[in-house]
Design a protein around this motif. Structure first.
Motif, PDB file in Angstrom:
ATOM      1  N   GLY A 110       0.788  -1.220   0.000  1.00  0.00           N
ATOM      2  CA  GLY A 110       0.000   0.000   0.000  1.00  0.00           C
ATOM      3  C   GLY A 110       0.821   1.270   0.000  1.00  0.00           C
ATOM      4  O   GLY A 110       0.273   2.366  -0.070  1.00  0.00           O
ATOM      5  N   GLU A 111       2.137   1.137   0.066  1.00  0.00           N
ATOM      6  CA  GLU A 111       3.009   2.322   0.101  1.00  0.00           C
ATOM      7  C   GLU A 111       3.295   2.804  -1.322  1.00  0.00           C
ATOM      8  O   GLU A 111       3.457   1.998  -2.235  1.00  0.00           O
ATOM      9  N   ALA A 112       3.334   4.096  -1.500  1.00  0.00           N
ATOM     10  CA  ALA A 112       3.620   4.651  -2.819  1.00  0.00           C
ATOM     11  C   ALA A 112       5.051   4.320  -3.224  1.00  0.00           C
ATOM     12  O   ALA A 112       5.919   4.149  -2.365  1.00  0.00           O
ATOM     13  N   PRO A 113       5.334   4.182  -4.516  1.00  0.00           N
ATOM     14  CA  PRO A 113       6.708   3.914  -4.965  1.00  0.00           C
ATOM     15  C   PRO A 113       7.668   4.965  -4.428  1.00  0.00           C
ATOM     16  O   PRO A 113       7.341   6.147  -4.372  1.00  0.00           O
ATOM     17  N   TYR A 114       8.848   4.518  -4.055  1.00  0.00           N
ATOM     18  CA  TYR A 114       9.830   5.423  -3.474  1.00  0.00           C
ATOM     19  C   TYR A 114      10.404   6.325  -4.559  1.00  0.00           C
ATOM     20  O   TYR A 114      10.835   5.855  -5.598  1.00  0.00           O
ATOM     21  N   ASN A 115      10.414   7.608  -4.335  1.00  0.00           N
ATOM     22  CA  ASN A 115      10.876   8.572  -5.336  1.00  0.00           C
ATOM     23  C   ASN A 115      11.730   9.611  -4.631  1.00  0.00           C
ATOM     24  O   ASN A 115      11.272  10.693  -4.301  1.00  0.00           O
ATOM     25  N   ARG A 116      12.969   9.288  -4.420  1.00  0.00           N
ATOM     26  CA  ARG A 116      13.880  10.146  -3.677  1.00  0.00           C
ATOM     27  C   ARG A 116      14.699  11.003  -4.627  1.00  0.00           C
ATOM     28  O   ARG A 116      15.097  10.547  -5.691  1.00  0.00           O
ATOM     29  N   CYS A 117      14.945  12.241  -4.245  1.00  0.00           N
ATOM     30  CA  CYS A 117      15.790  13.119  -5.044  1.00  0.00           C
ATOM     31  C   CYS A 117      17.241  12.905  -4.610  1.00  0.00           C
ATOM     32  O   CYS A 117      17.755  13.610  -3.737  1.00  0.00           O
ATOM     33  N   MET A 118      17.883  11.908  -5.183  1.00  0.00           N
ATOM     34  CA  MET A 118      19.256  11.564  -4.836  1.00  0.00           C
ATOM     35  C   MET A 118      20.180  12.728  -5.176  1.00  0.00           C
ATOM     36  O   MET A 118      20.105  13.309  -6.261  1.00  0.00           O
ATOM     37  N   SER A 119      21.058  13.072  -4.264  1.00  0.00           N
ATOM     38  CA  SER A 119      21.951  14.221  -4.471  1.00  0.00           C
ATOM     39  C   SER A 119      22.888  13.994  -5.648  1.00  0.00           C
ATOM     40  O   SER A 119      23.331  12.867  -5.908  1.00  0.00           O
ATOM     41  N   VAL A 120      23.192  15.067  -6.353  1.00  0.00           N
ATOM     42  CA  VAL A 120      24.210  15.003  -7.396  1.00  0.00           C
ATOM     43  C   VAL A 120      25.553  14.742  -6.722  1.00  0.00           C
ATOM     44  O   VAL A 120      25.920  15.457  -5.778  1.00  0.00           O
ATOM     45  N   PRO A 121      26.306  13.718  -7.133  1.00  0.00           N
ATOM     46  CA  PRO A 121      27.612  13.471  -6.507  1.00  0.00           C
ATOM     47  C   PRO A 121      28.494  14.712  -6.577  1.00  0.00           C
ATOM     48  O   PRO A 121      28.608  15.344  -7.634  1.00  0.00           O
ATOM     49  N   SER A 122      29.095  15.054  -5.461  1.00  0.00           N
ATOM     50  CA  SER A 122      29.914  16.269  -5.408  1.00  0.00           C
ATOM     51  C   SER A 122      31.090  16.197  -6.381  1.00  0.00           C
ATOM     52  O   SER A 122      31.532  17.224  -6.911  1.00  0.00           O
ATOM     53  N   VAL A 123      31.609  14.991  -6.610  1.00  0.00           N
ATOM     54  CA  VAL A 123      32.722  14.833  -7.554  1.00  0.00           C
ATOM     55  C   VAL A 123      32.279  15.234  -8.956  1.00  0.00           C
ATOM     56  O   VAL A 123      32.994  15.945  -9.670  1.00  0.00           O
ATOM     57  N   LEU A 124      31.093  14.795  -9.372  1.00  0.00           N
ATOM     58  CA  LEU A 124      30.595  15.145 -10.701  1.00  0.00           C
ATOM     59  C   LEU A 124      30.362  16.646 -10.820  1.00  0.00           C
ATOM     60  O   LEU A 124      30.703  17.264 -11.833  1.00  0.00           O
ATOM     61  N   ARG A 125      29.799  17.246  -9.790  1.00  0.00           N
ATOM     62  CA  ARG A 125      29.550  18.692  -9.806  1.00  0.00           C
ATOM     63  C   ARG A 125      30.868  19.458  -9.996  1.00  0.00           C
ATOM     64  O   ARG A 125      30.938  20.418 -10.764  1.00  0.00           O
ATOM     65  N   ALA A 126      31.907  19.010  -9.299  1.00  0.00           N
ATOM     66  CA  ALA A 126      33.212  19.676  -9.418  1.00  0.00           C
ATOM     67  C   ALA A 126      33.828  19.446 -10.796  1.00  0.00           C
ATOM     68  O   ALA A 126      34.440  20.352 -11.379  1.00  0.00           O
ATOM     69  N   LEU A 127      33.675  18.249 -11.339  1.00  0.00           N
ATOM     70  CA  LEU A 127      34.271  17.930 -12.638  1.00  0.00           C
ATOM     71  C   LEU A 127      33.689  18.784 -13.759  1.00  0.00           C
ATOM     72  O   LEU A 127      34.399  19.157 -14.692  1.00  0.00           O
ATOM     73  N   LEU A 128      32.391  19.103 -13.662  1.00  0.00           N
ATOM     74  CA  LEU A 128      31.768  19.905 -14.712  1.00  0.00           C
ATOM     75  C   LEU A 128      32.330  21.326 -14.757  1.00  0.00           C
ATOM     76  O   LEU A 128      32.194  22.020 -15.759  1.00  0.00           O
TER      77      LEU A 128
END
Length: 332
Positions: A110-128
């Motif tokens: 009966g629980e709604a599907p899990y839909n989490r806003c997973m954080s952008v990896p900090s390494v990827l953010r820095a690489l861009l």
């Protein structure tokens, strides 16, 4: 397992792609006080529920690198595995594939599907911010970019690009002061880094943009419009694909909530999009057969039982009488 975050970007040749990735991973490890060499292949056990695997191999004239962190005991809704795969070639585009997987296959009845806003990896953010990477023909950036009138022809090429995977977000300044608008735009696109590209338009450029795309694809003042790949100005049904975040919704929604809403929607879309076959085939050769969570738990129980048995055996076996023998050696 489910995909919580997926980003696949091409990297322009002629830059230190692999070296830059390894450097930033090393900095991230140091910030977490994890004493590992990000450039040294092997498997490292940081804890019973924290395994790091580093792979490096040559493929033709290219180099494949993969950094993976796995949590075997992850519970539902927890991060199970984080993987950064990189392929560098000297005279051809390389790529960066970043993926976070969660173990959320056991939702309660009966629980709604899990839909989490997973954080952008900090390494990827820095690489861009350090590398030249593209989605199709669109250069990716860690923050929204202002558009000038001279950029409009290129922008139309970005919108029509059929090789683009992620969306292009066009954000109208409307009546907001430039600094306030730019700060707000950074906040609402915080969870979209690595997944799409955001462009900012002032009134003058907005007028030129709307004239270029026509009334069906136009950007209303003070709004944000999501342009999916392969925009077709001649197709009367195409505008329905490109959603508008209206001014009323923007004013009525908290900025952080708006950012999470946009982030969840794009993560869901990116998770359903397959990785290009050339990258998938290359990495697949190094993948071991997946082990289900239940099988992991069974193996863990067996190992624990065997460990207990060995401890008990070592604790009850006859002790060696070393001292008397040492005395005999001394006396002789």
């Amino acid at each position: 397992m489910a995909v919580g975050f997926r980003s696949f970007l091409r990297a322009a040749p002629g830059q230190e792609l692999l070296g830059t990735v390894i450097e930033h991973l090393g900095r991230w490890l140091a910030s977490k006080e994890i004493h590992l060499d990000a450039d040294r292949p092997g498997q490292y056990v940081l804890d019973h529920d924290d395994l790091v695997t580093i792979l490096r191999d040559r493929r033709g004239d290219g180099q494949l690198y993969q950094w993976r962190r796995q949590h075997p005991d992850a519970q539902p809704r927890d991060v199970w595995r984080t993987t950064i795969s990189v392929f560098e070639r000297p005279d051809e585009p390389g790529w960066i594939w970043t993926e976070i997987e969660t173990r959320d296959d056991c939702s309660a009845l009966g629980e709604a599907p899990y839909n989490r806003c997973m954080s952008v990896p900090s390494v990827l953010r820095a690489l861009l911010g350090k590398l030249t990477v593209v989605d199709g023909r669109t250069e990716m950036a860690p923050t929204p970019q202002w558009v000038t009138g001279g950029h409009l022809p290129d922008l139309m090429d970005f919108l029509a690009d059929e090789t683009r995977r992620g969306p292009v977000y066009m954000i109208s300044q409307g009546d907001q002061p430039p600094e306030e608008f730019e700060r707000w735009a950074r906040e609402i696109t915080w969870h979209l880094v690595g997944l799409g590209t955001a462009f900012l338009l002032d009134r003058t450029v907005e007028a030129g943009f709307n004239e270029m795309v026509g009334s069906a694809h136009y950007l209303p003042a003070g709004t944000m419009r999501t342009y999916l790949p392969e925009v077709d100005l001649d197709n009367p049904e195409d505008p329905l694909r490109h959603k508008i975040l209206g001014r009323t919704r923007i004013l009525a929604t908290d900025t952080r909530r708006l950012a999470r809403m946009l982030g969840r929607a794009e993560r869901d879309r990116a998770a359903r999009m397959p990785i290009p076959e050339d990258a998938r085939q290359l990495v697949r050769e190094y993948e071991s057969a997946p082990v289900s969570w239940r099988e992991q738990q069974r193996l863990l129980s067996e190992l624990q039982a065997e460990n207990d048995r060995l401890r008990e055996a070592l604790g009850t076996r006859p002790h060696l009488h070393v001292a008397p023998r040492q005395q005999q050696l001394t006396a002789s």
